[in-house]
Design an enzyme around this catalytic site. Structure first.
Site, PDB file in Angstrom:
ATOM      1  N   SER A   1       0.856  -1.194   0.000  1.00  0.00           N
ATOM      2  CA  SER A   1       0.000   0.000   0.000  1.00  0.00           C
ATOM      3  C   SER A   1       0.886   1.235   0.000  1.00  0.00           C
ATOM      4  O   SER A   1       1.686   1.435   0.915  1.00  0.00           O
ATOM      5  CB  SER A   1      -0.892  -0.005   1.247  1.00  0.00           C
ATOM      6  OG  SER A   1      -1.293   1.322   1.538  1.00  0.00           O
TER       7      SER A   1
ATOM      8  N   ASP B   1     -22.858  -1.843  -1.967  1.00  0.00           N
ATOM      9  CA  ASP B   1     -21.575  -1.202  -2.267  1.00  0.00           C
ATOM     10  C   ASP B   1     -20.825  -1.943  -3.367  1.00  0.00           C
ATOM     11  O   ASP B   1     -20.337  -1.344  -4.326  1.00  0.00           O
ATOM     12  CB  ASP B   1     -20.697  -1.147  -1.008  1.00  0.00           C
ATOM     13  CG  ASP B   1     -21.354  -0.351   0.111  1.00  0.00           C
ATOM     14  OD1 ASP B   1     -22.404   0.270  -0.136  1.00  0.00           O
ATOM     15  OD2 ASP B   1     -20.821  -0.359   1.229  1.00  0.00           O
TER      16      ASP B   1
ATOM     17  N   SER C   1     -13.973   0.170   1.343  1.00  0.00           N
ATOM     18  CA  SER C   1     -13.848  -1.288   1.514  1.00  0.00           C
ATOM     19  C   SER C   1     -14.288  -2.050   0.267  1.00  0.00           C
ATOM     20  O   SER C   1     -13.576  -2.943  -0.196  1.00  0.00           O
ATOM     21  CB  SER C   1     -14.621  -1.790   2.733  1.00  0.00           C
ATOM     22  OG  SER C   1     -15.582  -0.895   3.152  1.00  0.00           O
TER      23      SER C   1
ATOM     24  N   GLY D   1     -17.732   6.589   4.653  1.00  0.00           N
ATOM     25  CA  GLY D   1     -19.059   6.216   4.160  1.00  0.00           C
ATOM     26  C   GLY D   1     -19.128   6.188   2.648  1.00  0.00           C
ATOM     27  O   GLY D   1     -20.217   6.190   2.073  1.00  0.00           O
TER      28      GLY D   1
HETATM   29  C1  GLA Z   1     -22.535   0.039   4.377  1.00  0.00           C
HETATM   30  C2  GLA Z   1     -22.758  -1.394   3.871  1.00  0.00           C
HETATM   31  C3  GLA Z   1     -23.855  -1.460   2.811  1.00  0.00           C
HETATM   32  C4  GLA Z   1     -25.110  -0.733   3.254  1.00  0.00           C
HETATM   33  C5  GLA Z   1     -24.780   0.648   3.833  1.00  0.00           C
HETATM   34  C6  GLA Z   1     -25.980   1.324   4.456  1.00  0.00           C
HETATM   35  O1  GLA Z   1     -22.009   0.835   3.372  1.00  0.00           O
HETATM   36  O2  GLA Z   1     -21.569  -1.906   3.334  1.00  0.00           O
HETATM   37  O3  GLA Z   1     -24.122  -2.792   2.486  1.00  0.00           O
HETATM   38  O4  GLA Z   1     -25.854  -1.497   4.165  1.00  0.00           O
HETATM   39  O5  GLA Z   1     -23.772   0.589   4.819  1.00  0.00           O
HETATM   40  O6  GLA Z   1     -26.945   1.580   3.508  1.00  0.00           O
END
Ligand code: GLA
Length: 375
Positions: A58, A162, A118, A114
Protein backbone atom coordinates in the site's frame (compact mmCIF):
# COMPACT_ATOMS: atom_id res chain seq x y z
CA UNK A 1 9.64 -4.59 0.14
CA UNK A 2 8.78 -4.14 -3.54
CA UNK A 3 10.77 -1.44 -5.28
CA UNK A 4 7.97 0.81 -6.48
CA UNK A 5 10.18 2.76 -8.85
CA UNK A 6 11.11 -0.38 -10.75
CA UNK A 7 7.71 -2.03 -10.58
CA UNK A 8 6.49 -2.96 -14.07
CA UNK A 9 2.80 -3.80 -13.97
CA UNK A 10 1.05 -6.13 -16.39
CA UNK A 11 -2.38 -4.86 -15.48
CA UNK A 12 -3.79 -1.69 -13.95
CA UNK A 13 -7.24 -1.62 -12.37
CA UNK A 14 -9.24 1.38 -11.20
CA UNK A 15 -11.87 0.72 -8.57
CA UNK A 16 -14.19 3.54 -7.51
CA UNK A 17 -15.94 4.42 -4.25
CA UNK A 18 -19.68 4.82 -4.25
CA UNK A 19 -22.27 7.37 -3.28
CA UNK A 20 -25.85 6.51 -2.36
CA UNK A 21 -28.59 9.02 -3.06
CA UNK A 22 -31.20 7.26 -0.97
CA UNK A 23 -32.14 3.82 0.40
CA UNK A 24 -29.86 3.54 3.44
CA UNK A 25 -29.61 0.29 5.43
CA UNK A 26 -32.06 -1.18 2.98
CA UNK A 27 -29.89 -3.57 0.99
CA UNK A 28 -29.75 -6.31 3.66
CA UNK A 29 -33.49 -5.89 4.13
CA UNK A 30 -34.20 -6.86 0.52
CA UNK A 31 -35.39 -3.46 -0.75
CA UNK A 32 -34.38 -0.75 -3.21
CA UNK A 33 -31.32 1.51 -3.13
CA UNK A 34 -30.05 4.26 -5.45
CA UNK A 35 -26.24 4.27 -5.53
CA UNK A 36 -23.62 5.18 -8.15
CA UNK A 37 -19.86 4.80 -8.59
CA UNK A 38 -17.84 7.97 -8.07
CA UNK A 39 -14.66 9.39 -9.55
CA UNK A 40 -12.49 8.88 -6.45
CA UNK A 41 -10.69 5.59 -6.84
CA UNK A 42 -8.24 2.98 -5.67
CA UNK A 43 -5.65 2.04 -8.29
CA UNK A 44 -4.10 -1.44 -8.41
CA UNK A 45 -0.97 -2.32 -10.40
CA UNK A 46 -0.45 -6.07 -10.69
CA UNK A 47 2.11 -8.46 -12.14
CA UNK A 48 2.65 -12.21 -11.91
CA UNK A 49 5.73 -13.29 -9.94
CA UNK A 50 5.97 -17.04 -10.71
CA UNK A 51 5.90 -18.09 -7.08
CA UNK A 52 3.33 -19.26 -4.59
CA UNK A 53 3.22 -16.07 -2.57
CA UNK A 54 1.98 -12.56 -3.20
CA UNK A 55 3.37 -9.26 -2.01
CA UNK A 56 0.77 -6.55 -1.53
CA UNK A 57 2.03 -3.02 -1.03
CA UNK A 58 0.00 0.00 0.00
CA UNK A 59 1.51 3.31 -1.05
CA UNK A 60 -0.78 5.10 1.39
CA UNK A 61 0.23 3.02 4.41
CA UNK A 62 3.82 2.78 3.13
CA UNK A 63 4.05 -0.90 4.00
CA UNK A 64 3.50 -4.28 2.46
CA UNK A 65 2.63 -7.82 3.48
CA UNK A 66 3.18 -11.28 2.09
CA UNK A 67 0.35 -13.68 1.33
CA UNK A 68 0.92 -17.43 1.34
CA UNK A 69 -1.59 -18.78 -1.18
CA UNK A 70 -1.50 -22.20 0.52
CA UNK A 71 -2.51 -20.69 3.82
CA UNK A 72 -5.15 -17.99 3.41
CA UNK A 73 -6.10 -17.03 6.96
CA UNK A 74 -7.49 -13.93 8.68
CA UNK A 75 -4.98 -11.34 9.81
CA UNK A 76 -4.89 -8.98 12.81
CA UNK A 77 -4.40 -6.07 10.42
CA UNK A 78 -7.77 -4.86 9.20
CA UNK A 79 -6.89 -3.77 5.66
CA UNK A 80 -5.12 -7.07 4.96
CA UNK A 81 -8.37 -8.90 5.62
CA UNK A 82 -10.19 -7.28 2.71
CA UNK A 83 -7.57 -8.69 0.37
CA UNK A 84 -7.07 -12.04 2.10
CA UNK A 85 -10.84 -12.55 2.18
CA UNK A 86 -11.18 -11.93 -1.54
CA UNK A 87 -8.32 -14.32 -2.39
CA UNK A 88 -9.80 -16.94 -0.07
CA UNK A 89 -13.23 -16.73 -1.70
CA UNK A 90 -11.85 -16.78 -5.26
CA UNK A 91 -9.84 -19.83 -4.32
CA UNK A 92 -12.97 -21.45 -2.91
CA UNK A 93 -14.91 -20.80 -6.13
CA UNK A 94 -12.06 -21.67 -8.53
CA UNK A 95 -9.54 -23.76 -6.61
CA UNK A 96 -5.95 -23.26 -7.73
CA UNK A 97 -6.79 -20.44 -10.14
CA UNK A 98 -4.64 -17.83 -8.37
CA UNK A 99 -0.87 -18.02 -8.70
CA UNK A 100 1.77 -15.76 -7.15
CA UNK A 101 1.52 -12.04 -7.95
CA UNK A 102 2.64 -8.65 -6.69
CA UNK A 103 0.30 -5.73 -6.31
CA UNK A 104 0.81 -2.04 -5.57
CA UNK A 105 -2.22 -0.19 -4.25
CA UNK A 106 -2.74 3.56 -4.21
CA UNK A 107 -5.92 5.23 -3.05
CA UNK A 108 -7.43 8.68 -3.26
CA UNK A 109 -10.56 7.51 -1.46
CA UNK A 110 -10.76 8.79 2.10
CA UNK A 111 -11.12 5.83 4.50
CA UNK A 112 -14.03 5.46 6.92
CA UNK A 113 -16.00 8.18 5.17
CA UNK A 114 -19.06 6.22 4.16
CA UNK A 115 -18.02 6.08 0.50
CA UNK A 116 -17.07 2.44 0.66
CA UNK A 117 -13.34 2.31 0.30
CA UNK A 118 -13.85 -1.29 1.51
CA UNK A 119 -15.89 -2.42 -1.48
CA UNK A 120 -13.49 -0.55 -3.78
CA UNK A 121 -10.61 -2.51 -2.27
CA UNK A 122 -12.37 -5.87 -2.42
CA UNK A 123 -13.74 -5.52 -5.94
CA UNK A 124 -10.48 -4.04 -7.24
CA UNK A 125 -8.44 -7.01 -6.00
CA UNK A 126 -11.02 -9.46 -7.33
CA UNK A 127 -11.11 -7.80 -10.74
CA UNK A 128 -7.31 -7.55 -10.89
CA UNK A 129 -6.71 -11.20 -10.07
CA UNK A 130 -9.52 -12.23 -12.41
CA UNK A 131 -7.86 -10.36 -15.29
CA UNK A 132 -4.29 -11.31 -14.44
CA UNK A 133 -4.98 -15.05 -14.38
CA UNK A 134 -7.89 -15.05 -16.80
CA UNK A 135 -10.10 -16.79 -14.24
CA UNK A 136 -13.40 -15.97 -15.96
CA UNK A 137 -15.34 -14.75 -12.92
CA UNK A 138 -18.55 -12.95 -13.87
CA UNK A 139 -19.47 -9.53 -12.48
CA UNK A 140 -22.02 -11.11 -10.18
CA UNK A 141 -19.48 -13.59 -8.89
CA UNK A 142 -17.07 -10.72 -8.16
CA UNK A 143 -19.83 -8.78 -6.38
CA UNK A 144 -20.90 -11.71 -4.21
CA UNK A 145 -17.48 -13.02 -3.30
CA UNK A 146 -16.35 -9.50 -2.35
CA UNK A 147 -19.35 -9.21 -0.04
CA UNK A 148 -18.59 -12.66 1.39
CA UNK A 149 -14.99 -11.60 2.06
CA UNK A 150 -16.30 -8.70 4.15
CA UNK A 151 -18.61 -11.01 6.10
CA UNK A 152 -16.07 -13.71 6.83
CA UNK A 153 -12.67 -11.98 7.03
CA UNK A 154 -13.58 -8.44 8.11
CA UNK A 155 -16.64 -9.34 10.17
CA UNK A 156 -19.08 -6.70 8.91
CA UNK A 157 -22.31 -8.34 7.77
CA UNK A 158 -22.79 -5.80 4.99
CA UNK A 159 -25.44 -5.90 2.28
CA UNK A 160 -24.69 -6.00 -1.43
CA UNK A 161 -25.18 -2.37 -2.45
CA UNK A 162 -21.58 -1.20 -2.27
CA UNK A 163 -20.03 -4.06 -4.20
CA UNK A 164 -22.83 -3.85 -6.77
CA UNK A 165 -22.30 -0.12 -7.34
CA UNK A 166 -18.52 -0.48 -7.50
CA UNK A 167 -18.76 -3.20 -10.17
CA UNK A 168 -21.85 -2.15 -12.15
CA UNK A 169 -21.49 1.65 -11.93
CA UNK A 170 -21.97 3.57 -15.18
CA UNK A 171 -20.70 7.06 -15.95
CA UNK A 172 -23.34 9.73 -15.24
CA UNK A 173 -25.93 7.17 -14.15
CA UNK A 174 -27.57 6.11 -10.92
CA UNK A 175 -28.49 2.49 -10.29
CA UNK A 176 -31.92 1.67 -8.89
CA UNK A 177 -31.11 -1.75 -7.48
CA UNK A 178 -33.58 -4.30 -6.18
CA UNK A 179 -31.41 -5.95 -3.55
CA UNK A 180 -33.56 -9.06 -3.40
CA UNK A 181 -33.54 -9.99 -7.09
CA UNK A 182 -30.48 -7.92 -8.11
CA UNK A 183 -32.50 -6.56 -11.03
CA UNK A 184 -31.59 -2.96 -11.72
CA UNK A 185 -32.51 0.13 -13.72
CA UNK A 186 -30.06 2.81 -14.78
CA UNK A 187 -31.24 6.39 -14.74
CA UNK A 188 -29.30 9.42 -15.90
CA UNK A 189 -27.97 11.36 -12.92
CA UNK A 190 -29.42 14.64 -14.16
CA UNK A 191 -29.41 17.14 -11.29
CA UNK A 192 -28.60 20.32 -13.22
CA UNK A 193 -28.41 23.11 -12.02
CA UNK A 194 -27.64 21.29 -8.76
CA UNK A 195 -24.46 19.47 -7.77
CA UNK A 196 -24.05 16.45 -5.53
CA UNK A 197 -21.73 17.64 -2.77
CA UNK A 198 -20.31 15.40 -0.06
CA UNK A 199 -19.26 16.94 3.23
CA UNK A 200 -16.85 14.72 5.12
CA UNK A 201 -17.42 15.13 8.85
CA UNK A 202 -13.93 13.76 9.49
CA UNK A 203 -15.28 11.53 12.25
CA UNK A 204 -15.35 7.78 12.07
CA UNK A 205 -16.84 6.40 15.27
CA UNK A 206 -15.62 2.98 16.29
CA UNK A 207 -19.22 1.88 16.73
CA UNK A 208 -19.69 1.61 12.99
CA UNK A 209 -19.02 -2.10 12.52
CA UNK A 210 -20.50 -3.46 15.77
CA UNK A 211 -23.63 -1.29 15.59
CA UNK A 212 -24.03 -2.23 11.94
CA UNK A 213 -24.29 -5.90 12.83
CA UNK A 214 -26.62 -5.07 15.72
CA UNK A 215 -28.98 -3.27 13.31
CA UNK A 216 -29.04 -6.35 11.10
CA UNK A 217 -29.99 -8.52 14.05
CA UNK A 218 -32.63 -6.05 15.18
CA UNK A 219 -34.19 -6.14 11.70
CA UNK A 220 -34.18 -9.94 11.79
CA UNK A 221 -35.94 -10.04 15.13
CA UNK A 222 -38.59 -7.58 13.90
CA UNK A 223 -39.15 -9.72 10.82
CA UNK A 224 -39.35 -12.95 12.82
CA UNK A 225 -42.00 -11.46 15.13
CA UNK A 226 -44.02 -10.21 12.15
CA UNK A 227 -43.68 -13.57 10.38
CA UNK A 228 -45.34 -15.33 13.31
CA UNK A 229 -48.56 -13.61 12.26
CA UNK A 230 -47.76 -13.05 8.58
CA UNK A 231 -45.52 -15.94 7.43
CA UNK A 232 -45.54 -14.83 3.81
CA UNK A 233 -43.30 -11.81 4.27
CA UNK A 234 -39.73 -12.74 3.43
CA UNK A 235 -38.08 -9.36 3.89
CA UNK A 236 -38.79 -6.42 6.15
CA UNK A 237 -39.09 -4.11 3.16
CA UNK A 238 -42.10 -6.14 1.95
CA UNK A 239 -44.07 -5.39 5.10
CA UNK A 240 -46.30 -2.32 4.61
CA UNK A 241 -46.03 0.41 7.28
CA UNK A 242 -49.69 -0.28 8.15
CA UNK A 243 -48.80 -3.84 9.15
CA UNK A 244 -45.66 -2.76 11.04
CA UNK A 245 -47.86 -0.38 13.04
CA UNK A 246 -49.96 -3.31 14.25
CA UNK A 247 -46.87 -4.37 16.18
CA UNK A 248 -46.35 -1.08 18.00
CA UNK A 249 -47.26 -2.51 21.37
CA UNK A 250 -45.91 -5.97 20.66
CA UNK A 251 -42.31 -5.22 19.71
CA UNK A 252 -39.80 -3.51 21.99
CA UNK A 253 -39.78 0.19 21.04
CA UNK A 254 -36.32 0.10 19.47
CA UNK A 255 -37.11 -2.90 17.30
CA UNK A 256 -40.41 -1.37 16.25
CA UNK A 257 -38.63 1.85 15.24
CA UNK A 258 -36.09 -0.05 13.15
CA UNK A 259 -38.85 -1.89 11.28
CA UNK A 260 -40.84 1.29 10.71
CA UNK A 261 -37.78 3.07 9.34
CA UNK A 262 -36.97 0.21 6.96
CA UNK A 263 -40.41 0.01 5.40
CA UNK A 264 -40.67 3.80 5.12
CA UNK A 265 -37.19 4.22 3.63
CA UNK A 266 -37.78 1.58 1.00
CA UNK A 267 -41.01 3.26 -0.06
CA UNK A 268 -39.32 6.65 0.02
CA UNK A 269 -36.56 5.39 -2.30
CA UNK A 270 -39.11 4.34 -4.92
CA UNK A 271 -40.92 7.65 -4.51
CA UNK A 272 -37.65 9.56 -4.83
CA UNK A 273 -36.79 7.62 -7.98
CA UNK A 274 -40.17 8.60 -9.47
CA UNK A 275 -39.54 12.27 -8.57
CA UNK A 276 -36.16 12.10 -10.26
CA UNK A 277 -37.66 10.58 -13.39
CA UNK A 278 -40.25 13.39 -13.43
CA UNK A 279 -37.39 15.91 -12.95
CA UNK A 280 -39.00 17.06 -9.70
CA UNK A 281 -35.77 17.79 -7.84
CA UNK A 282 -37.48 19.73 -5.07
CA UNK A 283 -39.49 16.74 -3.91
CA UNK A 284 -36.52 14.46 -4.50
CA UNK A 285 -34.50 16.65 -2.11
CA UNK A 286 -37.32 16.53 0.44
CA UNK A 287 -37.02 12.73 0.43
CA UNK A 288 -33.34 13.09 1.41
CA UNK A 289 -34.30 15.17 4.45
CA UNK A 290 -36.94 12.63 5.46
CA UNK A 291 -34.43 9.84 5.07
CA UNK A 292 -32.08 11.61 7.47
CA UNK A 293 -34.88 12.09 10.00
CA UNK A 294 -35.50 8.35 9.96
CA UNK A 295 -31.81 7.49 10.20
CA UNK A 296 -31.37 9.91 13.09
CA UNK A 297 -34.43 9.14 15.19
CA UNK A 298 -35.74 5.69 14.25
CA UNK A 299 -32.70 3.77 13.00
CA UNK A 300 -30.25 5.69 15.21
CA UNK A 301 -27.16 5.38 13.04
CA UNK A 302 -26.36 9.08 12.78
CA UNK A 303 -24.20 11.11 15.18
CA UNK A 304 -24.14 14.68 16.43
CA UNK A 305 -21.63 15.86 13.83
CA UNK A 306 -23.71 14.56 10.91
CA UNK A 307 -26.93 15.95 12.41
CA UNK A 308 -25.24 19.32 12.76
CA UNK A 309 -24.16 19.32 9.10
CA UNK A 310 -27.66 18.42 7.87
CA UNK A 311 -29.26 21.00 10.14
CA UNK A 312 -27.09 23.81 8.74
CA UNK A 313 -28.62 23.27 5.30
CA UNK A 314 -32.27 23.40 6.36
CA UNK A 315 -32.79 27.14 5.88
CA UNK A 316 -30.70 27.48 2.74
CA UNK A 317 -32.93 27.90 -0.27
CA UNK A 318 -30.12 26.78 -2.57
CA UNK A 319 -29.88 23.34 -0.92
CA UNK A 320 -32.63 20.92 -1.96
CA UNK A 321 -31.77 18.05 0.34
CA UNK A 322 -29.20 16.67 2.73
CA UNK A 323 -28.68 13.49 4.72
CA UNK A 324 -26.04 11.23 6.17
CA UNK A 325 -24.75 8.63 3.71
CA UNK A 326 -23.56 5.05 4.11
CA UNK A 327 -23.39 2.95 7.27
CA UNK A 328 -23.36 5.97 9.59
CA UNK A 329 -21.71 6.96 12.91
CA UNK A 330 -19.54 9.39 10.96
CA UNK A 331 -18.44 9.78 7.37
CA UNK A 332 -20.13 12.07 4.88
CA UNK A 333 -23.38 13.87 4.32
CA UNK A 334 -24.70 14.02 0.77
CA UNK A 335 -26.18 17.36 -0.33
CA UNK A 336 -27.91 18.71 -3.42
CA UNK A 337 -26.58 22.24 -3.80
CA UNK A 338 -27.23 24.88 -6.51
CA UNK A 339 -24.15 25.07 -8.74
CA UNK A 340 -23.77 28.84 -8.27
CA UNK A 341 -23.63 28.48 -4.52
CA UNK A 342 -21.41 25.45 -4.02
CA UNK A 343 -18.34 27.41 -2.97
CA UNK A 344 -20.27 29.66 -0.63
CA UNK A 345 -22.02 26.63 0.84
CA UNK A 346 -18.79 24.78 1.55
CA UNK A 347 -17.13 27.88 3.02
CA UNK A 348 -20.04 28.74 5.30
CA UNK A 349 -20.70 25.26 6.62
CA UNK A 350 -16.97 24.60 7.08
CA UNK A 351 -16.60 27.72 9.22
CA UNK A 352 -19.58 26.79 11.42
CA UNK A 353 -18.43 23.18 11.73
CA UNK A 354 -14.90 24.13 12.68
CA UNK A 355 -16.16 26.59 15.26
CA UNK A 356 -18.38 23.93 16.82
CA UNK A 357 -16.20 20.81 16.65
CA UNK A 358 -12.69 22.11 15.88
CA UNK A 359 -12.59 19.76 12.92
CA UNK A 360 -11.69 20.82 9.39
CA UNK A 361 -14.43 19.78 7.00
CA UNK A 362 -13.43 18.37 3.64
CA UNK A 363 -15.73 18.23 0.67
CA UNK A 364 -16.12 16.38 -2.60
CA UNK A 365 -18.09 17.66 -5.57
CA UNK A 366 -19.11 14.33 -7.01
CA UNK A 367 -18.74 13.18 -10.56
CA UNK A 368 -20.37 9.85 -11.30
CA UNK A 369 -18.08 7.42 -13.06
CA UNK A 370 -17.85 3.89 -14.44
CA UNK A 371 -17.43 0.91 -12.16
CA UNK A 372 -14.25 -1.11 -11.61
CA UNK A 373 -12.28 -1.52 -14.84
CA UNK A 374 -8.98 -2.39 -16.43
CA UNK A 375 -7.20 0.69 -17.83
C1 GLA B 1 -22.53 0.04 4.38
C2 GLA B 1 -22.76 -1.39 3.87
C3 GLA B 1 -23.86 -1.46 2.81
C4 GLA B 1 -25.11 -0.73 3.25
C5 GLA B 1 -24.78 0.65 3.83
C6 GLA B 1 -25.98 1.32 4.46
O1 GLA B 1 -22.01 0.83 3.37
O2 GLA B 1 -21.57 -1.91 3.33
O3 GLA B 1 -24.12 -2.79 2.49
O4 GLA B 1 -25.85 -1.50 4.16
O5 GLA B 1 -23.77 0.59 4.82
O6 GLA B 1 -26.94 1.58 3.51
Amino acid sequence: MLDINRFKSEIIIESPGRINLIGEHIDYNGGHVLPAAMDKKIIFSLRKNNSNTCEILSRNYKNSFIVDLNNLLRSDVEWHNYILGVLFHINKLRPGSIKGFDCVIESNLPLGSGISSSAALECGVAKGVNELFDIGLSDIEIIKLSRDAEHTFVGTKCGIMDQFAVVKGKKDHLILLNCETLDYDLIEAEFSPYKVVLLNSGVSHSLASSEYNIRRNECNSALEAIQEKYPNFQFLTEVPAKVVKEFKNVLPEKIYNRALYVTQENKRTLKAFAFLKAKDLKNFGECLYQSHQGLQHLYEVSCKELDFLVKQTKDLDYVLGSRMMGGGFGGCTINLVHEDKVEKFIDNVSALYEEKYSIKLSSIITTISDGVRKV
